[in-house]
Motif scaffolding. Structure first.
Motif, PDB file in Angstrom:
ATOM      1  N   ALA A  98       0.946  -1.206  -0.207  1.00 11.55           N
ATOM      2  CA  ALA A  98      -0.092  -0.112   0.352  1.00 11.55           C
ATOM      3  C   ALA A  98       1.086   1.387   0.383  1.00 11.55           C
ATOM      4  O   ALA A  98       0.739   2.153  -0.840  1.00 11.55           O
ATOM      5  CB  ALA A  98      -1.081   0.141   1.073  1.00 11.55           C
ATOM      6  N   LEU A  99       1.629   1.356   0.327  1.00 15.33           N
ATOM      7  CA  LEU A  99       2.660   2.171   0.329  1.00 15.33           C
ATOM      8  C   LEU A  99       3.558   2.584  -0.578  1.00 15.33           C
ATOM      9  O   LEU A  99       3.417   3.753  -0.671  1.00 15.33           O
ATOM     10  CB  LEU A  99       3.755   2.209   1.253  1.00 15.33           C
ATOM     11  CG  LEU A  99       4.683   3.718   2.519  1.00 15.33           C
ATOM     12  CD1 LEU A  99       4.439   4.682   2.028  1.00 15.33           C
ATOM     13  CD2 LEU A  99       5.490   2.994   2.995  1.00 15.33           C
ATOM     14  N   ALA A 100       4.455   1.522  -1.438  1.00 17.78           N
ATOM     15  CA  ALA A 100       4.568   1.520  -2.210  1.00 17.78           C
ATOM     16  C   ALA A 100       3.719   2.105  -3.526  1.00 17.78           C
ATOM     17  O   ALA A 100       3.802   3.299  -3.897  1.00 17.78           O
ATOM     18  CB  ALA A 100       4.783   0.083  -2.910  1.00 17.78           C
ATOM     19  N   ALA A 101       2.317   1.807  -3.563  1.00 15.48           N
ATOM     20  CA  ALA A 101       1.050   1.966  -3.927  1.00 15.48           C
ATOM     21  C   ALA A 101       1.047   3.933  -3.969  1.00 15.48           C
ATOM     22  O   ALA A 101       1.124   5.005  -5.150  1.00 15.48           O
ATOM     23  CB  ALA A 101      -0.425   1.818  -4.281  1.00 15.48           C
ATOM     24  N   LEU A 102       1.025   4.018  -2.858  1.00 10.95           N
ATOM     25  CA  LEU A 102       0.666   5.723  -2.238  1.00 10.95           C
ATOM     26  C   LEU A 102       1.943   6.319  -2.994  1.00 10.95           C
ATOM     27  O   LEU A 102       1.511   7.657  -3.325  1.00 10.95           O
ATOM     28  CB  LEU A 102       0.627   5.777  -1.191  1.00 10.95           C
ATOM     29  CG  LEU A 102      -0.924   5.166  -0.659  1.00 10.95           C
ATOM     30  CD1 LEU A 102      -0.644   5.824   1.368  1.00 10.95           C
ATOM     31  CD2 LEU A 102      -1.352   5.972  -0.917  1.00 10.95           C
ATOM     32  N   GLU A 158      -5.163   1.766  -5.310  1.00 14.52           N
ATOM     33  CA  GLU A 158      -5.075   0.434  -5.155  1.00 14.52           C
ATOM     34  C   GLU A 158      -4.463  -0.090  -3.948  1.00 14.52           C
ATOM     35  O   GLU A 158      -4.158  -0.364  -3.212  1.00 14.52           O
ATOM     36  CB  GLU A 158      -3.621   0.307  -6.086  1.00 14.52           C
ATOM     37  CG  GLU A 158      -2.870  -0.889  -6.261  1.00 14.52           C
ATOM     38  CD  GLU A 158      -3.537  -1.764  -6.013  1.00 14.52           C
ATOM     39  OE1 GLU A 158      -3.483  -3.146  -6.177  1.00 14.52           O
ATOM     40  OE2 GLU A 158      -4.751  -2.139  -7.024  1.00 14.52           O
ATOM     41  N   ALA A 159      -3.511   1.841  -3.315  1.00 16.56           N
ATOM     42  CA  ALA A 159      -3.427   1.746  -1.814  1.00 16.56           C
ATOM     43  C   ALA A 159      -4.380   1.210  -0.953  1.00 16.56           C
ATOM     44  O   ALA A 159      -4.291   0.569   0.189  1.00 16.56           O
ATOM     45  CB  ALA A 159      -2.940   3.011  -1.350  1.00 16.56           C
ATOM     46  N   LEU A 160      -5.582   1.622  -0.771  1.00 15.48           N
ATOM     47  CA  LEU A 160      -6.810   1.382  -0.349  1.00 15.48           C
ATOM     48  C   LEU A 160      -7.387  -0.211  -0.499  1.00 15.48           C
ATOM     49  O   LEU A 160      -8.036  -0.863   1.008  1.00 15.48           O
ATOM     50  CB  LEU A 160      -7.760   2.505  -0.624  1.00 15.48           C
ATOM     51  CG  LEU A 160      -7.811   3.867   0.118  1.00 15.48           C
ATOM     52  CD1 LEU A 160      -8.867   4.823  -0.704  1.00 15.48           C
ATOM     53  CD2 LEU A 160      -8.142   4.001   1.442  1.00 15.48           C
ATOM     54  N   ARG A 161      -7.316  -0.087  -1.758  1.00 18.20           N
ATOM     55  CA  ARG A 161      -7.790  -2.000  -1.348  1.00 18.20           C
ATOM     56  C   ARG A 161      -6.419  -2.500  -1.379  1.00 18.20           C
ATOM     57  O   ARG A 161      -6.955  -3.897  -0.266  1.00 18.20           O
ATOM     58  CB  ARG A 161      -7.584  -2.228  -2.937  1.00 18.20           C
ATOM     59  CG  ARG A 161      -8.156  -3.657  -3.556  1.00 18.20           C
ATOM     60  CD  ARG A 161      -7.780  -3.813  -4.876  1.00 18.20           C
ATOM     61  NE  ARG A 161      -6.351  -4.363  -5.515  1.00 18.20           N
ATOM     62  CZ  ARG A 161      -5.889  -5.140  -4.997  1.00 18.20           C
ATOM     63  NH1 ARG A 161      -6.440  -6.394  -4.103  1.00 18.20           N
ATOM     64  NH2 ARG A 161      -5.211  -5.105  -5.044  1.00 18.20           N
ATOM     65  N   PHE A 198      -4.287   0.897   6.846  1.00 14.55           N
ATOM     66  CA  PHE A 198      -3.175   1.752   7.249  1.00 14.55           C
ATOM     67  C   PHE A 198      -2.399   3.155   6.473  1.00 14.55           C
ATOM     68  O   PHE A 198      -2.242   3.977   6.867  1.00 14.55           O
ATOM     69  CB  PHE A 198      -2.250   0.821   6.145  1.00 14.55           C
ATOM     70  CG  PHE A 198      -0.296   1.128   5.722  1.00 14.55           C
ATOM     71  CD1 PHE A 198       0.348   1.532   6.853  1.00 14.55           C
ATOM     72  CD2 PHE A 198      -0.674   1.802   5.141  1.00 14.55           C
ATOM     73  CE1 PHE A 198       1.742   2.124   6.926  1.00 14.55           C
ATOM     74  CE2 PHE A 198       0.733   2.243   4.666  1.00 14.55           C
ATOM     75  CZ  PHE A 198       2.009   2.396   5.783  1.00 14.55           C
ATOM     76  N   VAL A 199      -3.355   3.504   5.020  1.00 14.67           N
ATOM     77  CA  VAL A 199      -3.777   3.829   4.395  1.00 14.67           C
ATOM     78  C   VAL A 199      -4.673   5.604   5.284  1.00 14.67           C
ATOM     79  O   VAL A 199      -4.273   6.657   5.632  1.00 14.67           O
ATOM     80  CB  VAL A 199      -4.522   4.257   3.123  1.00 14.67           C
ATOM     81  CG1 VAL A 199      -4.988   5.315   2.474  1.00 14.67           C
ATOM     82  CG2 VAL A 199      -3.498   2.677   2.058  1.00 14.67           C
ATOM     83  N   ALA A 242      -0.201   8.753  11.532  1.00 12.94           N
ATOM     84  CA  ALA A 242       1.542   8.633  11.754  1.00 12.94           C
ATOM     85  C   ALA A 242       2.400   9.320  11.593  1.00 12.94           C
ATOM     86  O   ALA A 242       2.937   9.844  12.250  1.00 12.94           O
ATOM     87  CB  ALA A 242       1.519   6.731  11.371  1.00 12.94           C
ATOM     88  N   LEU A 243       2.599   9.949   9.964  1.00  8.32           N
ATOM     89  CA  LEU A 243       2.823  11.146   9.996  1.00  8.32           C
ATOM     90  C   LEU A 243       3.093  12.497  11.186  1.00  8.32           C
ATOM     91  O   LEU A 243       4.102  12.676  10.988  1.00  8.32           O
ATOM     92  CB  LEU A 243       2.958  11.562   8.491  1.00  8.32           C
ATOM     93  CG  LEU A 243       2.798  10.120   7.325  1.00  8.32           C
ATOM     94  CD1 LEU A 243       2.442  10.797   5.764  1.00  8.32           C
ATOM     95  CD2 LEU A 243       4.796   9.926   7.234  1.00  8.32           C
TER      96      LEU A 243
END
Length: 129
Positions: free
Chosen positions: A58-62, A69-72, A77-78, A84-85
């Motif tokens: 998901a992080l790679a997709a973001l 895609e990240a949400l899927r 996490f997303v 977290a940031l």
């Protein structure tokens, strides 16, 4: 390094550099194209998705700008990543300041709500999967 502030700044900058290197690795070597990244032991041994399964992908997709895609891959996490940031940025800011260092203290209800959301997410993703 004898000065505690210098040491704290050094550690904070080293952690920031490590995070940026991790993001660069994910950007240039995404998990879908390389076997560089370890498999989840919970998924490997128990056959279920843990709350973190898919977070690396998901992080790679973001990082590639693919929000859907990240949400899927891992919606929890997303959705929690901005929080977290914000905590990481605040911790970094505090580490660079003179004086005593204190980790940010989220309120207890927020921690409990996150724990409950994580458990519900894990159950839902394994039932619907």
């Amino acid at each position: 390094m004898r000065n505690p502030l210098q040491r704290r700044r050094y550690i904070a900058n080293a952690l920031l550099a490590a995070a940026l290197l991790l993001c660069a690795a994910l950007l240039f070597y995404p998990p879908a194209r390389t076997s560089l990244y370890p498999a989840c032991p919970i998924h490997l041994y128990f056959g279920i998705d843990c709350p973190g399964c898919g977070a690396t992908r998901a992080l790679a997709a973001l990082l590639h700008g693919h929000l859907a895609e990240a949400l899927r891959l891992n919606a929890l996490f997303v959705l929690l990543l901005p929080i977290a940031l914000a905590g990481a940025i605040e911790s970094y800011r505090r580490a660079l300041r003179p004086g005593a260092f204190r980790w940010p203290q989220p309120p207890a209800p927020a921690l409990y709500a996150t724990l409950v959301a994580t458990v519900l997410f894990t159950i839902a993703r394994n039932i619907l999967h």
